[in-house]
Design an enzyme around this catalytic site. Structure first.
Site, PDB file in Angstrom:
ATOM      1  CE1 TYR A  98      -2.976  -3.090   0.314  1.00  0.00           C
ATOM      2  CE2 TYR A  98      -3.289  -2.614   2.638  1.00  0.00           C
ATOM      3  CZ  TYR A  98      -3.540  -3.394   1.536  1.00  0.00           C
ATOM      4  OH  TYR A  98      -4.382  -4.486   1.652  1.00  0.00           O
TER       5      TYR A  98
ATOM      6  CG  HIS B 129      -0.715  -8.932   0.194  1.00  0.00           C
ATOM      7  ND1 HIS B 129      -0.297  -7.618   0.119  1.00  0.00           N
ATOM      8  CD2 HIS B 129      -2.043  -8.907  -0.094  1.00  0.00           C
ATOM      9  CE1 HIS B 129      -1.315  -6.841  -0.186  1.00  0.00           C
ATOM     10  NE2 HIS B 129      -2.383  -7.599  -0.339  1.00  0.00           N
TER      11      HIS B 129
END
Length: 334
Positions: free
Chosen positions: A55, A138
């Site tokens: 992010y 992830h």
């Protein structure tokens, strides 16, 4: 281990703050705006927060850590993710992977045991904290990795998850699990390994029920607690079908999704129910689901989500959705 995501203190609302917008997903958020959002979430009782190196190439972790470091460490749950490593590069593009004005790093996949340890340690340095309460693997899915997906899956099973268990034993991480928007890869991992938690984005929502038949029952039976992201399916369940072009899974919504959402909207109008309220409340009824992690960009969006979770919805509304085939018979309702 037994793990539960804490609801909002005081209100009991099962809502956490997702950190992708804090990394400037699609548009920039200033440091002051990011801090204002995290502070507002905290003061409203939020005690569950999620972020990732992906992010904003570490920007979300920096911002979230700065906002939370002054709070008692045992008073909140913080998750981040492994699988991508960041390497400094002054020439790195400042817009990548949908994030804008990001930090000057290059991103590379690394699911190795050594890469997993480095990822956790790097995240802790960016956060300025000594442990993660949750560490997710992830995006180990086929849509992300294509022809390399079988190799990635094998490495997750043989290296990543064992490395996370070791880090858990050392006290650097608490619960471990997967963070993905793909049901199949979770089922593949569960066929060979145990984990504690799942961050599932977009696959159990008012519109997309693909996790319901097999995955969520397995999670319930095996004690895997689920945090849901993407309950608005990247936009269409927040904005509806009118106005600007609706999006589903971060792309223009296919006709079938638009038509189905329009039918849900019609039921919402007949019962005076906000589409956003229905979208937030529906998935929380499943016994495997602990919490919805909301990727709010502004304080107003966070406050709206709280209001939508408090919105009273009559049982007849859910019954009508079921009669019209808009939610499955097997789906629990609030």
């Amino acid at each position: 281990m037994t793990f539960f995501f804490p609801p909002c203190a005081g209100s009991g609302l099962r809502l956490g703050l997702g950190g992708a917008p804090l990394g400037n997903l699609f548009e920039a958020v200033s440091n002051d705006e990011a801090r204002e959002l995290v502070d507002a979430a905290w003061h409203s009782g939020c005690r569950s927060f999620d972020t990732a190196p992906h992010y904003g190439h570490g920007l979300s972790e920096h911002r979230l850590g700065a906002a939370l470091r002054g709070q008692p460490r045992d008073s909140f749950v913080l998750s981040s993710k492994v699988g991508r490593l960041l390497t400094p590069d002054a020439a790195a593009a400042r817009t990548q992977h949908g994030y804008v004005d990001i930090l000057p790093f290059r991103q590379a996949w690394d699911f190795s045991a050594a890469g997993t340890r480095r990822s956790v340690e790097d995240s802790l340095q960016r956060l300025g904290l000594a442990r993660l309460d949750v560490a997710y693997v992830h995006d180990p899915d086929a849509a992300t990795h294509g022809a390399h997906a079988p190799r990635v899956l094998r490495q997750v099973l043989d290296e990543t998850l064992p490395a996370l268990r070791q880090l858990q034993h050392e006290g650097l991480v608490g619960a471990i699990g997967l963070g993905t928007n793909d049901v199949d890869v979770v089922l593949q991992v569960l066929a060979e390994a145990d984990f504690d938690v799942l961050m599932l984005a977009g696959r159990y929502s008012l519109l997309d029920h693909s996790a319901l038949p097999e995955l969520l029952p397995q999670c319930t039976a095996r004690g895997v607690r689920v945090a849901l992201g993407g309950v608005f399916n990247s936009g269409i369940l927040a904005t509806g079908t009118r106005g600007s072009a609706p999006t589903f899974n971060y792309a223009p919504a296919a006709r079938e999704w638009v038509e189905r959402t329009a039918r849900i909207e019609a039921v919402c109008e007949n019962f005076d129910v906000s589409l956003r309220a229905a979208a937030l409340q529906f998935p929380l009824a499943h016994p495997a689901v602990d919490i919805v992690m909301l990727g709010a960009r502004t304080v107003a969006q966070w406050q709206d989500a709280q209001a939508m979770l408090r919105h009273s919805i009559a049982p007849e509304f859910w019954a009508e959705l079921r009669v019209q085939g808009l939610i499955p018979d097997a789906a629990p309702t609030p």
